[in-house]
Every structure is written in structure tokens, then in C-alpha cells.
Write a protein that holds these residues in place. Sequence first.
Motif, PDB file in Angstrom:
ATOM      1  N   SER A 119     -22.723 -26.938 -61.960  1.00  0.00           N
ATOM      2  CA  SER A 119     -23.650 -26.396 -63.194  1.00  0.00           C
ATOM      3  C   SER A 119     -23.190 -24.919 -63.352  1.00  0.00           C
ATOM      4  CB  SER A 119     -24.872 -26.260 -62.617  1.00  0.00           C
ATOM      5  OG  SER A 119     -25.191 -25.465 -61.436  1.00  0.00           O
ATOM      6  N   GLU A 120     -22.191 -24.408 -62.636  1.00  0.00           N
ATOM      7  CA  GLU A 120     -21.599 -23.031 -62.992  1.00  0.00           C
ATOM      8  C   GLU A 120     -20.666 -23.253 -64.518  1.00  0.00           C
ATOM      9  OE1 GLU A 120     -22.861 -20.433 -61.449  1.00  0.00           O
ATOM     10  OE2 GLU A 120     -24.040 -21.682 -60.334  1.00  0.00           O
ATOM     11  N   ASP A 124     -23.901 -18.529 -67.909  1.00  0.00           N
ATOM     12  CA  ASP A 124     -25.438 -18.159 -67.847  1.00  0.00           C
ATOM     13  C   ASP A 124     -25.924 -18.822 -69.573  1.00  0.00           C
ATOM     14  OD1 ASP A 124     -28.068 -16.642 -68.098  1.00  0.00           O
ATOM     15  OD2 ASP A 124     -27.051 -14.841 -68.575  1.00  0.00           O
ATOM     16  N   HIS A 128     -31.267 -24.662 -72.884  1.00  0.00           N
ATOM     17  CA  HIS A 128     -32.013 -24.928 -71.644  1.00  0.00           C
ATOM     18  C   HIS A 128     -32.939 -26.034 -71.986  1.00  0.00           C
ATOM     19  CE1 HIS A 128     -33.701 -23.553 -67.683  1.00  0.00           C
ATOM     20  NE2 HIS A 128     -34.870 -23.838 -68.413  1.00  0.00           N
ATOM     21  N   GLN A 130     -29.823 -27.676 -69.316  1.00  0.00           N
ATOM     22  CA  GLN A 130     -28.467 -27.727 -69.769  1.00  0.00           C
ATOM     23  C   GLN A 130     -28.282 -29.303 -69.833  1.00  0.00           C
ATOM     24  OE1 GLN A 130     -29.098 -25.344 -66.972  1.00  0.00           O
ATOM     25  NE2 GLN A 130     -29.854 -24.478 -68.589  1.00  0.00           N
ATOM     26  N   PHE A 175     -25.743 -29.451 -59.537  1.00  0.00           N
ATOM     27  CA  PHE A 175     -26.567 -28.453 -59.745  1.00  0.00           C
ATOM     28  C   PHE A 175     -27.068 -27.959 -58.001  1.00  0.00           C
ATOM     29  CE2 PHE A 175     -26.484 -29.343 -63.793  1.00  0.00           C
ATOM     30  CZ  PHE A 175     -26.973 -28.524 -64.651  1.00  0.00           C
ATOM     31  N   ARG A 213     -34.236 -21.618 -60.857  1.00  0.00           N
ATOM     32  CA  ARG A 213     -33.055 -22.622 -60.326  1.00  0.00           C
ATOM     33  C   ARG A 213     -33.749 -23.888 -60.015  1.00  0.00           C
ATOM     34  NH1 ARG A 213     -30.410 -18.725 -61.327  1.00  0.00           N
ATOM     35  NH2 ARG A 213     -29.117 -17.532 -60.480  1.00  0.00           N
ATOM     36  N   PRO A 274     -26.934 -15.979 -63.251  1.00  0.00           N
ATOM     37  CA  PRO A 274     -27.282 -16.860 -64.289  1.00  0.00           C
ATOM     38  C   PRO A 274     -29.031 -16.711 -64.429  1.00  0.00           C
ATOM     39  CG  PRO A 274     -25.815 -18.345 -63.238  1.00  0.00           C
ATOM     40  CD  PRO A 274     -26.006 -16.825 -62.643  1.00  0.00           C
ATOM     41  N   ARG A 277     -31.512 -22.426 -64.861  1.00  0.00           N
ATOM     42  CA  ARG A 277     -30.626 -23.049 -64.251  1.00  0.00           C
ATOM     43  C   ARG A 277     -31.655 -24.348 -64.065  1.00  0.00           C
ATOM     44  NH1 ARG A 277     -26.502 -22.640 -65.391  1.00  0.00           N
ATOM     45  NH2 ARG A 277     -25.030 -21.536 -63.773  1.00  0.00           N
ATOM     46  N   ARG A 329     -26.305 -17.322 -55.549  1.00  0.00           N
ATOM     47  CA  ARG A 329     -26.710 -18.511 -56.386  1.00  0.00           C
ATOM     48  C   ARG A 329     -27.946 -19.078 -56.120  1.00  0.00           C
ATOM     49  NH1 ARG A 329     -21.871 -22.830 -56.030  1.00  0.00           N
ATOM     50  NH2 ARG A 329     -23.378 -24.624 -56.301  1.00  0.00           N
TER      51      ARG A 329
END
Length: 329
Positions: A119-120, A124, A128, A130, A175, A213, A274, A277, A329
Motif C-alpha cells: 500500500s506504500e 500519502d 480515499h 485507495q 496493506f 490504518r 501517511p 490508509r 507504519r
Amino acid sequence: MAKRILITGAAGFLGSHLCDRFIKEGFEVIGMDNLITGDMKNIDHLLKEETFEFYHYDVTRFVHVAGDLDYILHFASPASPIDYLKIPIQTLKVGSLGILHLLGLAKEKKARILIASTSEVYGDPLVHPQNEDYYGNVNSIGPRGVYDEAKRFQESMTMAYHRFHGVETRIARIFNTYGPRMRLNDGRVIPAFIGQALRGEDLTVFGEGSQTRSFCYVDDQVEGIYRLLLSDYSDPVNIGNPDEITIKQFAEEIIKLTNSTQKIVYEPLPEDDPLKRQPDITRAKNILGWEPKVSRSEGMELTYNYFKGLTKEELFKSEHKDFARHIRR
């Protein structure tokens, strides 16, 4: 005859669970890991299996496997922020030289290869949740860039081999995943919070804790990867749990889960952390018939029970503590 699969990063958290799954499914599994972040204890139970063999090897060097090979899972990469702050060059090399060698092996063996993206690649995000059509918002020269850009390059190289050489490829955008065998002090949110609670420390939240997250339990993640590997789909697929939560809310859940009396303390937000997520898993639902089944409360109880079983030495080990405040993270 049993299918034969190479799994790189086999001694890591997710890699070891994948080894378990493919052994269970009747595959002959070749595990490969340079142990820079992996741990043999994660696969010790497999060494007695006749259908499992392990090679202590670095895939940034030329990779050769004797005999036929049906599938490759490329999961060799530092996966936590603390790791890729500590070993940035190795992180870039495994996402560039490593994928080059493994795609070459897949081409030679006519094997299907699935790569572990992340997911990185979305950075950022300005979108939304993603979805896979979003190109991302990544700082290529920031502290996270060594990981983010390694994974983005890995995707590009994979698609080039697919289009130019006709290699069968699959791309899993993974993710946040959690469960037993995570390293306690690797800087990721769940082991960091549980470790602090078990040690009697206050829980550290960066910023105001409003960043979100979405956490996927490892069994669900493995099922999604398994289905993607055996599918006929070559474009990227998000594999994650869309159940979104703020970091502050999650810290409060950990305090309740561990029945601890610690409070939450706040520190400045790390660079390029971020703020949002959450995976859009429409593609995974439609193509793979997959969605997560394990609730966060159920998964966190299983994970907490695993960490409670660690020795005091393991609990207070601080191999990466100097890096922990910089990025999470």
C-alpha cells in the motif's frame, strides 16, 4: 506430481505463514532468505517436512534453482520502517536487483511469479479509499522513499517482463497485516503498542493520532495471496482489510485488550507519515471472490496471546529502539 514453489523472504513474518499454507496445500516448497530481518524460529517447525527445503541466500545475487519450478513468491524485503531506515541500500537492492533475478528465473523456468507490493506505493494518498487505478503521492527522496520506490520499481519491472517476455505475473498490493510471528520491536503499530503495554510503558502516538490504518489478519492475507497466485489476473490487486480506524482509537483498543493502566503520550508526526490508509478491495472481491473474514477483535486477541508467550528477554529486546521514534507504519 506436486507443484513446486520458491518463496523468498521465507523466514519472515508473512513469508513463513505462506510456507505453512503451501505445505498444507501439498506443494513442494523451497524457502529462501538471507535472514537480515527474517528469523529461523519462524520456520523451524517446517525443517522436518520432506516437502520443504531452505536456502540461506541473498536474492540480490544471481538466483538459480535446480529442477522444475512452477511458481515463485517474491517476499524478500525489509517490511518495517525501522528496518528500511537502518538498511536503506539493501532495501533498494532487493526491490531492484532481487526482482530482476527472480523475474529472470521465472522466465527461464516458465514459472508464474507473484510479487509482494505494498500500500506504500500510494504514499500519502490524495484519494480515499485507495484503489488500484490511483498512481499515488510518493516522496521519492524522503525517508520512506527507499521502500516506496523500490516497490514501485518492482511493479514496473514485473509488468515489463509480463508484456515483453510473456512471463506470467501477479502483483499483490499488501496493506497493513498483523498476527503471530511479527517482530516485537520492528516499529510497526501493532507490535509497538502491544510491546509497550506488556512492558508497562505508555503508548506512543505520533501527531494527534487522527491518521488512519486498516489492519488485516495474516490468515486472511495469506488466503488473498493464494487466490491471486492461482488466478488469471495480472494487474495489481489490493489485499487488505477495509475496516479503517484512527491510531488514537487503536491505542485505546490496545489498552483495553491488555487490561493495562498505561496512558497515551504524543510525539511529533514523522516525515511523510501517511494520514490515510484504507484499501478499496472491489477488485479482489470481483476477481478473486475474496474478502477478509477475521474481525479485528478476534485477530488482535490471537496476536496478543502470541506476544504474551514471549520470554522476558524477547519482550525487552531493543534492537531498533534508536530508530523507533522516527517513523512508524
